[in-house]
Design an enzyme around this catalytic site. Structure first.
Site, PDB file in Angstrom:
ATOM      1  N   SER A 128       1.051  -0.738   0.051  1.00 59.73           N
ATOM      2  CA  SER A 128       0.045  -0.050  -0.164  1.00 59.73           C
ATOM      3  C   SER A 128       1.023   1.490  -0.288  1.00 59.73           C
ATOM      4  O   SER A 128       0.276   2.155  -0.346  1.00 59.73           O
ATOM      5  CB  SER A 128      -1.046   0.228   1.646  1.00 59.73           C
ATOM      6  OG  SER A 128      -0.434   0.087   2.613  1.00 59.73           O
ATOM      7  N   HIS A 179       1.119   4.492   4.200  1.00 62.77           N
ATOM      8  CA  HIS A 179       0.537   5.368   2.959  1.00 62.77           C
ATOM      9  C   HIS A 179       0.956   6.671   3.491  1.00 62.77           C
ATOM     10  O   HIS A 179       0.932   6.915   1.853  1.00 62.77           O
ATOM     11  CB  HIS A 179      -1.084   5.532   3.867  1.00 62.77           C
ATOM     12  CG  HIS A 179      -1.849   3.773   3.564  1.00 62.77           C
ATOM     13  ND1 HIS A 179      -3.192   3.971   3.076  1.00 62.77           N
ATOM     14  CD2 HIS A 179      -1.116   2.938   3.235  1.00 62.77           C
ATOM     15  CE1 HIS A 179      -3.215   2.491   3.119  1.00 62.77           C
ATOM     16  NE2 HIS A 179      -1.943   2.597   3.241  1.00 62.77           N
TER      17      HIS A 179
END
Length: 259
Positions: A128, A179
């Site tokens: 991610s 992230h």
């Protein structure tokens, strides 16, 4: 940019070999680790999981290996789907050298952020951070390189990025640091990797992989009725996907004791 025009998995792999290779690695690692529990694969997972304590001990490869590992099926599928959706346009634009450098670079920056801000005992896996790095590059285009992205794609990027950012803070078991710093890394790398590139075009793929002897005209083949197509085109074009599905199904059945 995000609408797929490929007719088969085989064609997609021809056009976007880097994205395809990364997705295959995701699936293969999940299958061998989480489903088949093969000893060498389980050991690789232990060896490669993101560990801040391990990095403190000099195991710097743990800044890279977590990008390819995932915790469960849905985690792997979600990241792989995101890569298939947002990776191809950038792979075409950046090429086979700059794209993996940018993708891994953003993921590594996300893991470095995790190392400095998370607990020394923090463990993490997942692509991610690298995926958010792709968003960082797209957001850079939206803000500063509008010549590389059309208005509709810019709207899609903005909406999905906002949703992804909100979900980062609402969902549990999310590596927030990866992230945020993955996005920052992608945005920071964008002016370097996007220099002298052309905007994405699906027609560029068609021209690139067209048969050199093809003159773009319909030709009569007098022996066409004598040719027997042993395997239907739809199956031949998706044979790799079919094999992967069979392997996954076999792994699941073996997991529940039917094999």
């Amino acid at each position: 940019m995000f609408i797929r025009h490929e007719k088969s998995v085989k064609e997609f792999m021809q056009y976007y070999p880097i994205v395809s290779t990364i997705v295959i690695i995701h699936i293969a690692l999940w299958l061998t680790i989480n489903v088949l529990n093969l000893p060498f694969a389980v050991e690789f997972y232990r060896f490669g999981v993101g560990s801040n304590y391990g990095i403190m001990q000099g195991e710097y490869w743990r800044l890279i290996t977590p990008i390819f590992l995932h915790g469960d099926l849905m985690h792997m599928l979600f990241n792989s789907f995101s890569l298939v959706l947002f990776g191809p346009a950038l792979e075409q634009m950046l090429g086979k050298v700059k794209f993996p450098i940018a993708y891994l670079g953003a993921g590594i920056i996300g893991n470095i952020g995790t190392y400095f801000l998370a607990s020394p005992l923090y463990l993490h896996v997942g692509a991610s951070g690298a995926i958010f790095g792709l968003f960082g590059m797209y957001v850079y285009m939206v803000a500063l390189r509008k010549d590389l992205i059309d208005a509709q794609s810019a709207q899609v990027v903005t909406i999905i990025f906002v949703i992804g950012l909100v979900m980062t803070f609402l969902r549990s078991n999310i590596n927030i640091y990866a992230h945020i710093f993955g996005f920052i890394g992608g945005f920071a790398l964008a002016p370097l990797v996007l220099k002298n590139v052309r905007s994405y075009s699906p027609w560029r793929n068609v021209r690139r992989y067209r048969d050199p002897g093809d003159e773009s005209e319909i030709k009569f083949d007098p022996n066409r009725w004598n040719k027997k197509r042993r395997i239907p085109f739809q199956i031949r074009g998706n044979v790799i996907w079919i094999i992967l599905v069979i392997l996954i199904a076999f792994g699941l059945l073996s997991r529940i004791g039917l094999f």
